[in-house]
Design a protein around this motif. Structure first.
Motif, PDB file in Angstrom:
ATOM      1  N   PRO A 336     -11.780   5.652   8.369  1.00  0.00           N
ATOM      2  CA  PRO A 336     -13.085   5.484   7.701  1.00  0.00           C
ATOM      3  C   PRO A 336     -13.093   6.017   6.276  1.00  0.00           C
ATOM      4  CG  PRO A 336     -13.341   6.380   9.927  1.00  0.00           C
ATOM      5  CD  PRO A 336     -11.878   6.429   9.606  1.00  0.00           C
ATOM      6  N   GLY A 337     -12.351   7.071   6.027  1.00  0.00           N
ATOM      7  CA  GLY A 337     -12.297   7.613   4.666  1.00  0.00           C
ATOM      8  C   GLY A 337     -11.661   6.637   3.694  1.00  0.00           C
ATOM      9  N   GLN A 338     -10.612   5.972   4.134  1.00  0.00           N
ATOM     10  CA  GLN A 338      -9.956   4.997   3.259  1.00  0.00           C
ATOM     11  C   GLN A 338     -10.842   3.775   3.046  1.00  0.00           C
ATOM     12  OE1 GLN A 338      -6.085   3.862   4.627  1.00  0.00           O
ATOM     13  NE2 GLN A 338      -5.626   2.604   2.825  1.00  0.00           N
ATOM     14  N   ILE A 339     -11.580   3.378   4.099  1.00  0.00           N
ATOM     15  CA  ILE A 339     -12.504   2.248   3.962  1.00  0.00           C
ATOM     16  C   ILE A 339     -13.591   2.572   2.952  1.00  0.00           C
ATOM     17  CG2 ILE A 339     -14.350   1.008   5.162  1.00  0.00           C
ATOM     18  CD1 ILE A 339     -11.785  -0.224   5.773  1.00  0.00           C
ATOM     19  N   ALA A 340     -14.103   3.811   2.994  1.00  0.00           N
ATOM     20  CA  ALA A 340     -15.192   4.189   2.092  1.00  0.00           C
ATOM     21  C   ALA A 340     -14.740   4.293   0.644  1.00  0.00           C
ATOM     22  CB  ALA A 340     -15.804   5.519   2.549  1.00  0.00           C
ATOM     23  N   ARG A 341     -13.431   4.471   0.419  1.00  0.00           N
ATOM     24  CA  ARG A 341     -12.920   4.613  -0.945  1.00  0.00           C
ATOM     25  C   ARG A 341     -11.823   3.577  -1.179  1.00  0.00           C
ATOM     26  NH1 ARG A 341     -13.225   9.727   1.117  1.00  0.00           N
ATOM     27  NH2 ARG A 341     -10.961   9.711   1.512  1.00  0.00           N
ATOM     28  N   LEU A 342     -12.230   2.340  -1.286  1.00  0.00           N
ATOM     29  CA  LEU A 342     -11.277   1.250  -1.494  1.00  0.00           C
ATOM     30  C   LEU A 342     -10.921   1.147  -2.977  1.00  0.00           C
ATOM     31  CD1 LEU A 342     -12.759  -1.533   0.822  1.00  0.00           C
ATOM     32  CD2 LEU A 342     -10.665  -0.213   1.192  1.00  0.00           C
ATOM     33  N   GLY A 343      -9.672   1.423  -3.269  1.00  0.00           N
ATOM     34  CA  GLY A 343      -9.207   1.270  -4.643  1.00  0.00           C
ATOM     35  C   GLY A 343      -8.398  -0.014  -4.764  1.00  0.00           C
ATOM     36  N   ILE A 344      -9.031  -1.062  -5.204  1.00  0.00           N
ATOM     37  CA  ILE A 344      -8.398  -2.380  -5.274  1.00  0.00           C
ATOM     38  C   ILE A 344      -8.112  -2.714  -6.736  1.00  0.00           C
ATOM     39  CG2 ILE A 344      -8.604  -4.812  -4.689  1.00  0.00           C
ATOM     40  CD1 ILE A 344      -8.457  -2.908  -2.299  1.00  0.00           C
ATOM     41  N   ARG A 345      -6.859  -3.126  -6.979  1.00  0.00           N
ATOM     42  CA  ARG A 345      -6.443  -3.478  -8.331  1.00  0.00           C
ATOM     43  C   ARG A 345      -6.142  -4.974  -8.389  1.00  0.00           C
ATOM     44  NH1 ARG A 345      -1.870   0.156 -10.693  1.00  0.00           N
ATOM     45  NH2 ARG A 345      -0.827  -0.651  -8.833  1.00  0.00           N
ATOM     46  N   ARG A 346      -6.535  -5.605  -9.476  1.00  0.00           N
ATOM     47  CA  ARG A 346      -6.320  -7.038  -9.651  1.00  0.00           C
ATOM     48  C   ARG A 346      -5.097  -7.284 -10.531  1.00  0.00           C
ATOM     49  NH1 ARG A 346     -10.915 -10.137 -12.743  1.00  0.00           N
ATOM     50  NH2 ARG A 346      -9.867  -9.144 -14.507  1.00  0.00           N
ATOM     51  N   ARG A 347      -4.263  -8.215 -10.071  1.00  0.00           N
ATOM     52  CA  ARG A 347      -3.105  -8.642 -10.850  1.00  0.00           C
ATOM     53  C   ARG A 347      -3.305 -10.100 -11.256  1.00  0.00           C
ATOM     54  NH1 ARG A 347       3.116  -9.476  -8.685  1.00  0.00           N
ATOM     55  NH2 ARG A 347       3.990 -10.248 -10.656  1.00  0.00           N
ATOM     56  N   GLU A 348      -3.158 -10.377 -12.516  1.00  0.00           N
ATOM     57  CA  GLU A 348      -3.419 -11.718 -13.018  1.00  0.00           C
ATOM     58  C   GLU A 348      -2.107 -12.479 -13.214  1.00  0.00           C
ATOM     59  OE1 GLU A 348      -5.697 -11.374 -16.552  1.00  0.00           O
ATOM     60  OE2 GLU A 348      -7.538 -10.762 -15.508  1.00  0.00           O
ATOM     61  N   ARG A 349      -2.139 -13.745 -12.833  1.00  0.00           N
ATOM     62  CA  ARG A 349      -1.023 -14.663 -13.064  1.00  0.00           C
ATOM     63  C   ARG A 349      -1.482 -15.797 -13.962  1.00  0.00           C
ATOM     64  NH1 ARG A 349       3.567 -14.624  -9.852  1.00  0.00           N
ATOM     65  NH2 ARG A 349       3.595 -13.148  -8.112  1.00  0.00           N
ATOM     66  N   LEU A 350      -0.574 -16.295 -14.757  1.00  0.00           N
ATOM     67  CA  LEU A 350      -0.859 -17.407 -15.672  1.00  0.00           C
ATOM     68  C   LEU A 350      -2.053 -17.092 -16.569  1.00  0.00           C
ATOM     69  CD1 LEU A 350      -0.297 -20.462 -13.295  1.00  0.00           C
ATOM     70  CD2 LEU A 350       1.265 -19.602 -15.082  1.00  0.00           C
ATOM     71  N   GLY A 351      -2.086 -15.900 -17.101  1.00  0.00           N
ATOM     72  CA  GLY A 351      -3.144 -15.525 -18.040  1.00  0.00           C
ATOM     73  C   GLY A 351      -4.501 -15.340 -17.421  1.00  0.00           C
ATOM     74  N   GLY A 352      -4.561 -15.039 -16.124  1.00  0.00           N
ATOM     75  CA  GLY A 352      -5.844 -14.793 -15.481  1.00  0.00           C
ATOM     76  C   GLY A 352      -6.375 -15.966 -14.686  1.00  0.00           C
ATOM     77  N   ILE A 353      -5.632 -17.070 -14.620  1.00  0.00           N
ATOM     78  CA  ILE A 353      -6.085 -18.215 -13.822  1.00  0.00           C
ATOM     79  C   ILE A 353      -6.006 -17.894 -12.331  1.00  0.00           C
ATOM     80  CG2 ILE A 353      -5.556 -20.613 -13.233  1.00  0.00           C
ATOM     81  CD1 ILE A 353      -4.679 -21.057 -16.069  1.00  0.00           C
ATOM     82  N   LEU A 354      -4.955 -17.207 -11.923  1.00  0.00           N
ATOM     83  CA  LEU A 354      -4.777 -16.811 -10.531  1.00  0.00           C
ATOM     84  C   LEU A 354      -4.939 -15.304 -10.420  1.00  0.00           C
ATOM     85  CD1 LEU A 354      -1.598 -18.955  -9.705  1.00  0.00           C
ATOM     86  CD2 LEU A 354      -3.986 -19.575  -9.357  1.00  0.00           C
ATOM     87  N   HIS A 355      -5.623 -14.870  -9.381  1.00  0.00           N
ATOM     88  CA  HIS A 355      -5.877 -13.450  -9.161  1.00  0.00           C
ATOM     89  C   HIS A 355      -5.237 -13.006  -7.846  1.00  0.00           C
ATOM     90  CE1 HIS A 355      -9.761 -13.783 -11.774  1.00  0.00           C
ATOM     91  NE2 HIS A 355      -8.647 -13.768 -12.497  1.00  0.00           N
ATOM     92  N   GLU A 356      -4.485 -11.922  -7.910  1.00  0.00           N
ATOM     93  CA  GLU A 356      -3.947 -11.275  -6.718  1.00  0.00           C
ATOM     94  C   GLU A 356      -4.548  -9.874  -6.636  1.00  0.00           C
ATOM     95  OE1 GLU A 356       0.263 -11.189  -6.680  1.00  0.00           O
ATOM     96  OE2 GLU A 356       0.511 -13.373  -6.662  1.00  0.00           O
TER      97      GLU A 356
END
Length: 361
Positions: A336-356
């Motif tokens: 539950p502690g990890q769920i409450a503090r979700l640190g999600i980072r976005r990685r962009e491909r093709l200049g931001g057209i695709l998001h991971e």
């Protein structure tokens, strides 16, 4: 409202006690005075309606509901008898609803961080439906129901996408391949033809090339490359679904037949017979080609290779329970502690057209 209702009950109880010490003549005089005051109030109001507080409605309904309807019609009042009776019915309905309310709480509300992540994914990817967002959450290890994502989007005023399925094709998926040509145009106006193959079992896509001149020699070489790729991957497909496009020479079918793959032709003008391939072409157009300005053939191949890697290694697919074609879903997060503090980072491909999206280290 309850406090106001209690106050009205107490004050009227004292008023009843005061009436006990009054004679019949005094009570009749007071009733006439009250009726005259009501008449004066009605003249001053005209067509305006008297606004009763909920506590006043409840007290008045409880006071006169036992009177017969004909007697109630002769009573001097500011509202109609039917209105008083309706107030009494509403009072009983609210009382019944309060008693029928379950004592145990229902399902707990979704954690705020998950709701915020769902809305973030939808905001950054407007073309995603609730199933696509649900798959991305599972890839990140966030286990929630698809219906929960639906409800979050509905509450935010976002219309979820419809769900699509094909039970027959899923049952035969292990033995099926599908292929097709689709075209795109560069900024200089050159028309390029792309050839791609998809496996029904795991939705893995192979983009085998793009050319401005899909000659018979080029298509035959593509078929040979496909057979070698399938052998290296250990794919045991038995059927290849394709349309009746004139770009396919007879030698294309012969090469696949020698490899143990029988070609199945779709009906004339019946794209639904090759629905999974057609669906992938739509996905490629919507998520990549419609959002990219293609300069030339080299640029197109680079973009398609990036999209192929993204599609096979990261993008979840509804047809395989939101797993990725080349990677299974990770274990669900249970802390539950990890769920409450979700640190999600976005990685962009093709200049931001695709998001991971990945967990921050």
């Amino acid at each position: 409202m309850l406090l106001r209702l209690a106050y009205l009950g107490v004050t009227n109880a004292f008023a009843m006690l005061r009436l006990l010490s009054m004679s019949d003549r005094e009570r009749e005089v007071e009733i006439l005075a009250l009726r005259h005051q009501i008449a004066v109030l009605e003249r001053q109001l005209g067509k305006k309606r008297v606004r009763f507080a909920p506590s006043d409605r409840a007290f008045l309904a409880a006071l006169v509901h036992r009177l017969p309807r004909d007697v109630l019609r002769r009573v001097r009042r500011l509202v109609r008898p039917d209105t008083v009776l309706r107030w009494h019915r509403d009072l009983l309905a609210r009382r019944h609803a309060a008693k029928s309310r379950p004592r145990l709480p229902g399902r707990p509300r979704t954690v705020h961080s998950i709701r915020a992540l769902v809305l973030r994914l939808t905001r950054e990817n407007p073309s995603w439906g609730y199933r696509r967002v649900h798959g991305e959450l599972l890839v990140l290890g966030v286990k929630v129901a698809a219906s929960t994502v639906w409800e979050i989007l509905k509450e935010a005023g976002i219309d979820p996408a419809p769900e699509r399925s094909s039970a027959f094709l899923r049952s035969q998926a292990d033995a099926l391949l599908a292929c097709d040509f689709f075209e795109t145009v560069t900024l200089s106006g050159v028309r390029l033809y792309v050839f791609a193959v998809i496996e029904h079992a795991n939705r893995r896509v192979r983009i085998l090339g793009a050319t401005a001149h899909p000659s018979a020699t080029w298509v035959v070489q593509v078929a040979k490359n496909l057979v070698m790729d399938l052998e290296d991957a250990g794919c045991r497909a038995r059927f290849m679904i394709r349309d009746r496009d004139g770009k396919f020479p007879e030698l294309f079918d012969s090469i696949l037949k020698d490899a143990g793959i029988e070609v199945v032709l779709s009906g004339v003008r019946m794209p639904r017979m090759n629905s999974i391939m057609e669906r992938w072409v739509q996905t490629c157009r919507r998520e990549l080609l419609d959002r990219t300005l293609i300069w030339n053939q080299r640029h197109l191949l680079h973009a398609l290779r990036e999209f192929e890697r993204f599609y096979n290694r990261h993008r979840p697919h509804q047809g395989i329970a939101n797993a990725r074609p080349l990677q299974p879903l990770p274990a669900a997060i249970t802390d539950p502690g990890q769920i409450a503090r979700l640190g999600i980072r976005r990685r962009e491909r093709l200049g931001g057209i695709l998001h991971e999206y990945q967990h921050a280290a």
